[in-house]
Design a protein around this motif. Structure first.
Motif, PDB file in Angstrom:
ATOM      1  N   LYS A  84       0.831  -1.206   0.000  1.00 41.19           N
ATOM      2  CA  LYS A  84       0.000   0.000   0.000  1.00 41.19           C
ATOM      3  C   LYS A  84       0.865   1.255   0.000  1.00 41.19           C
ATOM      4  O   LYS A  84       0.606   2.208  -0.743  1.00 41.19           O
ATOM      5  CB  LYS A  84      -0.920  -0.010   1.225  1.00 41.19           C
ATOM      6  N   THR A  85       1.912   1.244   0.837  1.00 43.06           N
ATOM      7  CA  THR A  85       2.814   2.398   0.900  1.00 43.06           C
ATOM      8  C   THR A  85       3.546   2.590  -0.416  1.00 43.06           C
ATOM      9  O   THR A  85       3.646   3.705  -0.939  1.00 43.06           O
ATOM     10  CB  THR A  85       3.834   2.218   2.039  1.00 43.06           C
ATOM     11  N   LYS A  86       4.061   1.504  -0.960  1.00 42.52           N
ATOM     12  CA  LYS A  86       4.768   1.596  -2.236  1.00 42.52           C
ATOM     13  C   LYS A  86       3.848   2.133  -3.324  1.00 42.52           C
ATOM     14  O   LYS A  86       4.250   2.975  -4.139  1.00 42.52           O
ATOM     15  CB  LYS A  86       5.311   0.224  -2.637  1.00 42.52           C
ATOM     16  N   SER A  87       2.602   1.670  -3.320  1.00 43.03           N
ATOM     17  CA  SER A  87       1.633   2.132  -4.315  1.00 43.03           C
ATOM     18  C   SER A  87       1.364   3.624  -4.174  1.00 43.03           C
ATOM     19  O   SER A  87       1.274   4.353  -5.163  1.00 43.03           O
ATOM     20  CB  SER A  87       0.329   1.348  -4.159  1.00 43.03           C
ATOM     21  N   TRP A  89       3.423   5.873  -2.968  1.00 46.69           N
ATOM     22  CA  TRP A  89       4.602   6.591  -3.457  1.00 46.69           C
ATOM     23  C   TRP A  89       4.627   6.620  -4.981  1.00 46.69           C
ATOM     24  O   TRP A  89       4.930   7.644  -5.594  1.00 46.69           O
ATOM     25  CB  TRP A  89       5.873   5.926  -2.920  1.00 46.69           C
ATOM     26  N   GLN A  90       4.311   5.494  -5.584  1.00 49.03           N
ATOM     27  CA  GLN A  90       4.330   5.428  -7.045  1.00 49.03           C
ATOM     28  C   GLN A  90       3.267   6.335  -7.655  1.00 49.03           C
ATOM     29  O   GLN A  90       3.512   6.998  -8.664  1.00 49.03           O
ATOM     30  CB  GLN A  90       4.120   3.979  -7.498  1.00 49.03           C
ATOM     31  N   ASN A  91       2.099   6.376  -7.035  1.00 53.08           N
ATOM     32  CA  ASN A  91       1.035   7.257  -7.529  1.00 53.08           C
ATOM     33  C   ASN A  91       1.422   8.723  -7.371  1.00 53.08           C
ATOM     34  O   ASN A  91       1.092   9.561  -8.213  1.00 53.08           O
ATOM     35  CB  ASN A  91      -0.272   6.983  -6.783  1.00 53.08           C
ATOM     36  N   PHE A  92       2.127   9.017  -6.276  1.00 50.86           N
ATOM     37  CA  PHE A  92       2.531  10.402  -6.035  1.00 50.86           C
ATOM     38  C   PHE A  92       3.517  10.876  -7.094  1.00 50.86           C
ATOM     39  O   PHE A  92       3.384  11.981  -7.626  1.00 50.86           O
ATOM     40  CB  PHE A  92       3.152  10.536  -4.641  1.00 50.86           C
ATOM     41  N   ILE A  93       4.515  10.038  -7.405  1.00 49.09           N
ATOM     42  CA  ILE A  93       5.532  10.492  -8.364  1.00 49.09           C
ATOM     43  C   ILE A  93       4.959  10.626  -9.772  1.00 49.09           C
ATOM     44  O   ILE A  93       5.476  11.397 -10.583  1.00 49.09           O
ATOM     45  CB  ILE A  93       6.774   9.564  -8.375  1.00 49.09           C
TER      46      ILE A  93
END
Length: 319
Positions: A84-87, A89-93
């Motif tokens: 969930k956290t990785k997702s 971060w990926q959505n943010f970038i």
């Protein structure tokens, strides 16, 4: 899951040679026996070998394709994060200027450290005594004012008597003194001085009464602050600790009785004397003194002599 923090090269890469696969094949087949300029550039940039024990290194291959290869003074860091956290971060970038997760983390950590140090500095600065600030300001500005003033005087009145080099030096001194003065002013302005609590907090919805009472107490050397509603009075208490509170009972938003109960039930404020200031009949107010734990009351219309008890409290707290 484990997230490896290294450069993400998902963006379009620019190869460092025209035909990367062909170039690598020639290296592996031994068709290129001499060290090429690409090898030299790679080894100089990264501190790594392009070919190790007659084998073309994987990092050199990636470098040829345009990837960024860090030199040996950089260290790879692993983080364990949830999917969930990785997702997130990926959505943010995807929606920001950060092209990779590693850039996002590096910049986030850098910003956090800078903010942390700034807060530490601000906390230390806020401890400076106001008198000390005044002394610092005087000590810095007085000689600077003289330098600036005499420089300006020389430029305006004696420039025709000075050679160009001397005149240019004086102009530079004048310009630098202005820059330094502005920096001093900015620094001193940023020092947060502790706010002074009023001696009397007056919670009263009639502006004329506020002006009359504040003027009277200030003429006697006391700081009186007036607010026009109960909610503003409670908000003021969060930022200051008055020595006495004068409280109207009929206010536009809250009952003075309820405000007094709130004050007297709070450990931070209950020791502050509260006096009702009201046009309600004294007999009615007295019935509420025990319930509200108010310290007394003053009836409207009042005489200034009615504030004698307030002055006694102020004088006792000042001594």
């Amino acid at each position: 899951m484990e997230l490896i923090i290294q450069e993400d090269n998902s963006e379009e890469l620019t190869p460092r040679v025209d035909n990367v696969e062909e170039y690598i094949r020639k290296l592996e087949d031994g068709d290129i026996s001499e060290k090429t300029k690409e090898m030299e550039e790679y080894e100089k940039e990264t501190g790594r070998y392009a070919i190790w024990r007659n084998v073309v290194t994987e990092s050199f291959k990636r470098w040829l394709k345009g990837e960024k290869i860090y030199n040996r003074d950089k260290e790879r860091i692993s983080l364990y994060v949830t999917d969930k956290t990785k997702s997130k971060w990926q959505n943010f970038i995807k929606d920001s200027n950060y092209s990779t997760i590693s850039k996002l983390i590096r910049n986030s950590v850098k910003t956090f450290i800078e903010d942390f140090h700034k807060k530490e500095i601000d906390q230390e600065i806020s401890k400076i005594n106001p008198k000390t600030v005044s002394n610092i300001s005087h000590a810095l500005k007085e000689p600077l004012t003289s330098i600036k003033g005499y420089s300006q005087l020389l430029i305006e009145n004696h420039s025709n008597k000075l050679n160009e080099n001397v005149l240019e030096t004086i102009r530079n001194i004048f310009d630098q003194s202005i820059l330094l003065e502005n920096k001093i002013i900015k620094f001193l302005d940023n020092i947060k001085q502790p706010s002074q609590s009023p001696d009397i907090l007056l919670i009263e919805d009639d502006l004329a009464t506020i002006r009359l009472i504040t003027s009277y107490f200030e003429s006697k050397g006391y700081n009186c602050k007036g607010v026009v509603s109960g909610s503003k009075g409670i908000e003021e208490l969060k930022n200051s600790t008055p020595k006495v509170i004068l409280l109207d009972i009929i206010l536009p938003d809250l009952s003075g009785y309820d405000i007094c109960k709130t004050i007297k039930s709070d450990n931070d404020y209950k020791s502050i004397p509260v006096f009702f200031l009201t046009a309600i009949a004294g007999s009615e107010v007295e019935k509420k003194l025990d319930e509200t734990k108010a310290d007394g009351y003053i009836l409207k219309p009042f005489n200034f002599s009615d504030f004698e008890e307030i002055f006694e409290i102020l004088n006792n707290k000042s001594s």
